[in-house]
Design an enzyme around this catalytic site. Structure first.
Site, mmCIF file in Angstrom:
data_model
loop_
_atom_site.group_PDB
_atom_site.id
_atom_site.type_symbol
_atom_site.label_atom_id
_atom_site.label_comp_id
_atom_site.label_asym_id
_atom_site.label_seq_id
_atom_site.Cartn_x
_atom_site.Cartn_y
_atom_site.Cartn_z
ATOM 1 N N GLY A 1 0.841 -1.181 0.000
ATOM 2 C CA GLY A 1 0.000 0.000 0.000
ATOM 3 C C GLY A 1 0.882 1.239 0.000
ATOM 4 N N CYS A 2 0.427 2.307 -0.647
ATOM 5 C CA CYS A 2 1.263 3.515 -0.730
ATOM 6 C C CYS A 2 1.460 4.150 0.642
ATOM 7 C CB CYS A 2 0.678 4.513 -1.729
ATOM 8 S SG CYS A 2 -1.049 4.968 -1.436
ATOM 9 N N ASN A 3 0.404 4.186 1.462
ATOM 10 C CA ASN A 3 0.552 4.699 2.821
ATOM 11 C C ASN A 3 1.466 3.797 3.643
ATOM 12 O OD1 ASN A 3 -1.299 6.675 2.128
ATOM 13 N ND2 ASN A 3 -3.015 5.684 3.136
#
Length: 342
Positions: free
Chosen positions: A148-150
């Site tokens: 996930g980017c976060n």
């Protein structure tokens, strides 16, 4: 040597970003683009900014001849991704950009995504795609699960600190702002210009964000005991980029030194001098991560800030970095584009 590449889910933001990066790759050639909802259309009709590229029209993924494909990027929503990937030939290497293979425990997947995993054998096979920390396993993998980017942004800050036991594991706060492209390309009322511009808001407050599953998995494995951070994401009125701020108990000099040592040989991670903090402007459109450390006015407390582009280093750029390793080419190939500023 040229490698043949396919992209499934080519009509979304991460699909477009993959195409942009692959367009100048020295040894990868796009042979097939699939987007079932837009099958039959040209790429230029779907993404006018890419109309200069001589690429095949969009088709359904079932129409692709995978015998002629070396590696496939899958940029589909979770649940759909596992259904498609489980039907692909075993001869094709796969980089999945969805959440379907990030979590190793099927029960964790059920907890965070609300349904049973339908391809648990492949879930066991998948390698977590945070390149800087899983490089050797990625190079040998058939299936890599993009992060996930976060989750990626927070891990670039916290992994070296947890691994070296430099911070209080029960006192970690991560505050994060993400550009609107992180929510995908599908139409949503809260993402309309009039609803989003000139304001910002917190979401998934209190521990409901799905990327917490990745934080729990990765940080607990590093520490050898359960680690649960406080995490609050915010939706920002900008197109792309993530700015994450971590508040930890520790010593600033030790934190900075640990980050410098961890990333000294990494081509895409830049640790700034003490007291400097990054901006999303400084990494926009690139595969770079910038990290800054600041000592808080209260002794024993440290603020660490990281910036990356959610569509590039947080997703498609990371995916390409992993694909390079999987196909035995230079890890930085196609990824040394300078950030776009202003």
């Amino acid at each position: 040597m040229s490698h043949s590449i396919a992209i499934i889910g080519a009509s979304g933001y991460t699909g477009a970003e993959l195409i942009r990066l692959l367009a100048t790759h020295p040894s990868f050639e796009i042979k097939a683009l699939a987007a079932n909802s837009k099958a039959g259309q040209s790429l230029g009709a779907v993404f006018p900014h890419l109309r200069h590229l001589d690429l095949p029209d969009l088709v359904t993924w079932e129409e692709i001849d995978f015998d002629a494909i070396d590696l496939c990027f899958c940029a589909l929503p979770h649940k759909t991704s596992q259904e498609v990937i489980s039907k692909l030939p075993k001869t094709v290497k796969i980089v999945d950009l969805s959440a379907d293979f990030r979590l190793r425990d099927p029960e964790d997947y059920r907890k965070w995504y609300g349904n049973a995993h339908g391809a648990t054998e492949m879930q066991e096979e998948a390698v977590y795609g945070l390149t800087e920390f899983y490089r050797e396993a990625i190079a040998e993998a058939r299936l890599v699960a993009g992060t996930g980017c976060n989750a990626a942004t927070g891990q670039y800050i916290l992994r070296p600190l947890i691994e070296r036991d430099l911070i209080d594991l029960d006192e970690i706060i991560l505050d994060l702002q993400c550009g609107v492209s992180g929510a995908g390309r599908s139409l949503k009322e809260n993402l309309l210009h009039a609803e989003l511009s000139e304001g910002t808001n917190a979401y998934a407050v209190g521990g409901t964000h799905r990327h917490l599953g990745e934080f729990d998995q990765e940080f607990s494995a590093l520490a050898g005991r359960p680690v649960e951070i406080q995490f609050t994401p915010h939706l920002g009125p900008f197109n792309r980029g993530i700015l994450a701020t971590a508040y930890v108990r520790g010593e600033a000099e030790a934190v900075l030194e640990a980050l410098q040592q961890a990333y000294a040989e990494e081509p895409f991670v830049v640790v700034l001098p003490m007291g400097e903090t990054p901006s999303t402007h400084h990494v926009r459109g690139s595969n770079f991560v910038h990290i800054g450390v600041v000592a808080d006015r209260r002794p024993g407390r440290v603020i660490v800030v990281a910036a990356l582009d959610n569509l590039c280093k947080g997703s498609s750029g990371q995916a390409l970095q992993n694909a390079n390793l999987m196909l035995g080419v230079d890890e930085t190939a196609g990824l040394m584009l300078a950030p776009c500023f202003p």
